[in-house]
Write a protein that holds these residues in place. Structure first.
Motif, PDB file in Angstrom:
ATOM      1  N   GLN A 126      50.347   5.742  25.074  1.00 52.54           N
ATOM      2  CA  GLN A 126      49.632   6.267  26.240  1.00 52.54           C
ATOM      3  C   GLN A 126      48.568   5.295  26.736  1.00 52.54           C
ATOM      4  O   GLN A 126      48.316   5.187  27.937  1.00 52.54           O
ATOM      5  CB  GLN A 126      48.984   7.610  25.882  1.00 52.54           C
ATOM      6  CG  GLN A 126      49.965   8.724  25.557  1.00 52.54           C
ATOM      7  CD  GLN A 126      50.791   9.121  26.756  1.00 52.54           C
ATOM      8  OE1 GLN A 126      50.376   8.941  27.884  1.00 52.54           O
ATOM      9  NE2 GLN A 126      51.979   9.662  26.500  1.00 52.54           N
ATOM     10  N   MET A 127      47.927   4.580  25.789  1.00 51.72           N
ATOM     11  CA  MET A 127      46.858   3.659  26.181  1.00 51.72           C
ATOM     12  C   MET A 127      47.382   2.410  26.881  1.00 51.72           C
ATOM     13  O   MET A 127      46.620   1.665  27.500  1.00 51.72           O
ATOM     14  CB  MET A 127      46.039   3.251  24.947  1.00 51.72           C
ATOM     15  CG  MET A 127      45.155   4.367  24.403  1.00 51.72           C
ATOM     16  SD  MET A 127      43.954   4.992  25.607  1.00 51.72           S
ATOM     17  CE  MET A 127      44.766   6.505  26.144  1.00 51.72           C
ATOM     18  N   ALA A 132      47.526  -1.602  31.369  1.00 52.10           N
ATOM     19  CA  ALA A 132      48.403  -2.271  32.334  1.00 52.10           C
ATOM     20  C   ALA A 132      47.826  -2.192  33.748  1.00 52.10           C
ATOM     21  O   ALA A 132      47.887  -3.173  34.515  1.00 52.10           O
ATOM     22  CB  ALA A 132      49.791  -1.629  32.294  1.00 52.10           C
ATOM     23  N   VAL A 133      47.249  -1.031  34.088  1.00 48.20           N
ATOM     24  CA  VAL A 133      46.641  -0.879  35.416  1.00 48.20           C
ATOM     25  C   VAL A 133      45.461  -1.826  35.578  1.00 48.20           C
ATOM     26  O   VAL A 133      45.290  -2.465  36.630  1.00 48.20           O
ATOM     27  CB  VAL A 133      46.212   0.581  35.645  1.00 48.20           C
ATOM     28  CG1 VAL A 133      45.414   0.706  36.938  1.00 48.20           C
ATOM     29  CG2 VAL A 133      47.422   1.502  35.684  1.00 48.20           C
ATOM     30  N   LEU A 134      44.637  -1.944  34.536  1.00 52.97           N
ATOM     31  CA  LEU A 134      43.488  -2.859  34.596  1.00 52.97           C
ATOM     32  C   LEU A 134      43.949  -4.300  34.763  1.00 52.97           C
ATOM     33  O   LEU A 134      43.323  -5.088  35.505  1.00 52.97           O
ATOM     34  CB  LEU A 134      42.639  -2.713  33.330  1.00 52.97           C
ATOM     35  CG  LEU A 134      41.820  -1.421  33.200  1.00 52.97           C
ATOM     36  CD1 LEU A 134      41.175  -1.328  31.826  1.00 52.97           C
ATOM     37  CD2 LEU A 134      40.744  -1.344  34.285  1.00 52.97           C
ATOM     38  N   GLN A 139      44.611  -8.972  38.555  1.00 50.16           N
ATOM     39  CA  GLN A 139      45.488  -9.966  39.186  1.00 50.16           C
ATOM     40  C   GLN A 139      45.429  -9.926  40.717  1.00 50.16           C
ATOM     41  O   GLN A 139      45.880 -10.861  41.378  1.00 50.16           O
ATOM     42  CB  GLN A 139      46.932  -9.748  38.721  1.00 50.16           C
ATOM     43  CG  GLN A 139      47.153 -10.051  37.258  1.00 50.16           C
ATOM     44  CD  GLN A 139      48.536  -9.651  36.777  1.00 50.16           C
ATOM     45  OE1 GLN A 139      49.379  -9.247  37.581  1.00 50.16           O
ATOM     46  NE2 GLN A 139      48.774  -9.742  35.468  1.00 50.16           N
ATOM     47  N   GLU A 140      44.878  -8.832  41.245  1.00 55.61           N
ATOM     48  CA  GLU A 140      44.803  -8.720  42.702  1.00 55.61           C
ATOM     49  C   GLU A 140      43.756  -9.683  43.261  1.00 55.61           C
ATOM     50  O   GLU A 140      42.721  -9.942  42.629  1.00 55.61           O
ATOM     51  CB  GLU A 140      44.452  -7.283  43.108  1.00 55.61           C
ATOM     52  CG  GLU A 140      45.562  -6.279  42.832  1.00 55.61           C
ATOM     53  CD  GLU A 140      45.175  -4.877  43.266  1.00 55.61           C
ATOM     54  OE1 GLU A 140      44.006  -4.691  43.673  1.00 55.61           O
ATOM     55  OE2 GLU A 140      46.032  -3.976  43.201  1.00 55.61           O
ATOM     56  N   GLU A 141      44.033 -10.186  44.439  1.00 48.97           N
ATOM     57  CA  GLU A 141      43.076 -11.063  45.109  1.00 48.97           C
ATOM     58  C   GLU A 141      41.945 -10.234  45.704  1.00 48.97           C
ATOM     59  O   GLU A 141      42.125  -9.095  46.094  1.00 48.97           O
ATOM     60  CB  GLU A 141      43.783 -11.866  46.204  1.00 48.97           C
ATOM     61  CG  GLU A 141      44.853 -12.810  45.663  1.00 48.97           C
ATOM     62  CD  GLU A 141      45.510 -13.606  46.773  1.00 48.97           C
ATOM     63  OE1 GLU A 141      45.134 -13.383  47.945  1.00 48.97           O
ATOM     64  OE2 GLU A 141      46.393 -14.429  46.462  1.00 48.97           O
ATOM     65  N   GLY A 142      40.803 -10.860  45.771  1.00 48.35           N
ATOM     66  CA  GLY A 142      39.662 -10.156  46.331  1.00 48.35           C
ATOM     67  C   GLY A 142      38.850  -9.455  45.256  1.00 48.35           C
ATOM     68  O   GLY A 142      39.178  -9.502  44.057  1.00 48.35           O
ATOM     69  N   THR A 147      35.876   1.806  41.630  1.00 48.16           N
ATOM     70  CA  THR A 147      36.338   3.178  41.395  1.00 48.16           C
ATOM     71  C   THR A 147      37.624   3.193  40.564  1.00 48.16           C
ATOM     72  O   THR A 147      37.756   3.960  39.608  1.00 48.16           O
ATOM     73  CB  THR A 147      36.585   3.903  42.728  1.00 48.16           C
ATOM     74  OG1 THR A 147      35.388   3.887  43.502  1.00 48.16           O
ATOM     75  CG2 THR A 147      37.010   5.345  42.483  1.00 48.16           C
ATOM     76  N   SER A 148      38.569   2.329  40.932  1.00 52.12           N
ATOM     77  CA  SER A 148      39.835   2.270  40.197  1.00 52.12           C
ATOM     78  C   SER A 148      39.618   1.810  38.755  1.00 52.12           C
ATOM     79  O   SER A 148      40.221   2.348  37.821  1.00 52.12           O
ATOM     80  CB  SER A 148      40.813   1.323  40.907  1.00 52.12           C
ATOM     81  OG  SER A 148      41.101   1.782  42.208  1.00 52.12           O
ATOM     82  N   VAL A 149      38.756   0.820  38.580  1.00 52.91           N
ATOM     83  CA  VAL A 149      38.460   0.330  37.228  1.00 52.91           C
ATOM     84  C   VAL A 149      37.818   1.423  36.400  1.00 52.91           C
ATOM     85  O   VAL A 149      38.169   1.637  35.226  1.00 52.91           O
ATOM     86  CB  VAL A 149      37.550  -0.915  37.294  1.00 52.91           C
ATOM     87  CG1 VAL A 149      37.086  -1.315  35.892  1.00 52.91           C
ATOM     88  CG2 VAL A 149      38.265  -2.074  37.954  1.00 52.91           C
TER      89      VAL A 149
END
Length: 325
Positions: A126-127, A132-134, A139-142, A147-149
């Protein structure tokens, strides 16, 4: 070897018999050995009787003595019934009962270990999702979206809390401190700790608890239990602008804390099993985040604290969890 054990066991008996024979000789000596034939006859009969008695006794115990002098190769060897005397029969019965108790303890330890291993494997799985989302966010630019973190960090924190409480549950009595706890303070603190979860899911808490209501409980464990109720209520409320109602009812005999949501509800087929270890049910499969341990741990903790937990639900209407003190 069996004969040696038998002689050691009856050594005091043999010594007593020797002393008895010497005492008889002393009596005849004091009598001047006027009836020497009677003395010899008496001693001979006494020796024959004691030898016969010990011989028969050894014969009855021979199989049992031979068994205990040989190291068993399996538990079945130790559980064979070879005793013929009352004392050894009772000894065997005692050992068999002791083995039964031992087996129960071993099975309980095995079940606990198996549950721990299964939970840990499932928890690690589950972890992987928030990690994976983090990684994707990094990896996203900018700039990072705080909030998502924070959402993923909160998921990890909740997961860590569950695994920590699961580990502490094994030594619950050593980590418990019952005291008078303000129910409203505990509920408010628990909701504040999960406020981001409420905001993210656009679900709103509504508290109706009198400040004067106190219960005898452990604040840390009670907060964890309430946290499971509240996070489940929010997590399974998929529509926005719904409410989570938390209220307390005080009667002469008990106090009830009621947590009611307007979520998707629990199917009747799952309702009796939601507090079982690792049971996720239909709702858990919908979210893909359930370890099936939250309500199980809550149920275990409530039983150890002496609180009664009941769950009522209707699909499409919501779920009501009642905690009775």
């Amino acid at each position: 070897m069996g004969l040696k054990i038998f002689i050691k066991e009856h050594l005091t008996f043999i010594i007593f018999e020797i002393i008895l024979v010497l005492f008889i000789l002393l009596l005849f000596y004091l009598d001047g050995f006027r009836n020497i034939d009677t003395a010899i006859y008496t001693i001979s009969i006494s020796l024959i009787l004691i030898i016969s008695f010990l011989g028969v006794r050894y014969f009855l115990r021979q199989s049992y003595l031979n068994k205990i002098t040989q190291l068993p190769t399996s538990m079945e060897d130790a559980l064979q019934k070879n005793a013929k005397t009352v004392e050894y029969i009772e000894t065997e019965r005692y050992l068999h009962e002791l083995y039964r108790v031992y087996q129960q303890e071993v099975q309980a330890l095995y079940a606990t270990q198996n549950r721990q291993d299964k939970f840990l494997n499932q928890w690690i799985h589950q972890m992987k999702t928030p990690v994976a989302v983090l990684e994707l966010l990094l990896q996203e630019e900018g700039p990072l979206d705080p909030t998502s973190v924070q959402e993923e960090v909160d998921r990890i924190k909740r997961g860590l809390e569950i695994v920590l409480m699961n580990a502490r549950l094994e030594k619950f009595e050593e980590d418990m401190q019952v005291e008078q706890v303000s129910l409203k303070d505990i509920v408010t603190a628990t909701i504040n700790e999960n406020k981001r979860l409420f905001i993210t899911n656009r679900v709103f808490p509504q508290i109706d608890i009198d400040q004067s209501i106190v219960v005898a409980s452990d604040s840390k464990w009670l907060k964890f239990v309430l946290g499971q109720f509240i996070t489940n209520a929010v997590k399974y409320t998929f529509e926005s602008n719904k409410k989570i109602y938390v209220e307390a009812k005080h009667t002469d005999s008990h106090i009830q804390l009621i947590v009611q949501d307007e979520g998707i509800g629990i199917p009747k087929s799952d309702l009796t099993r939601v507090t079982k270890a690792f049971f996720t049910g239909e709702n858990g499969r919908k979210t893909g985040e359930s370890t099936g341990m939250g309500l199980y741990l809550a149920k275990e903790i409530c039983e150890k604290l002496g609180h009664e937990l009941t769950i009522e639900s209707e699909v499409g209407v919501g779920t009501t969890i009642t905690l009775t003190f």
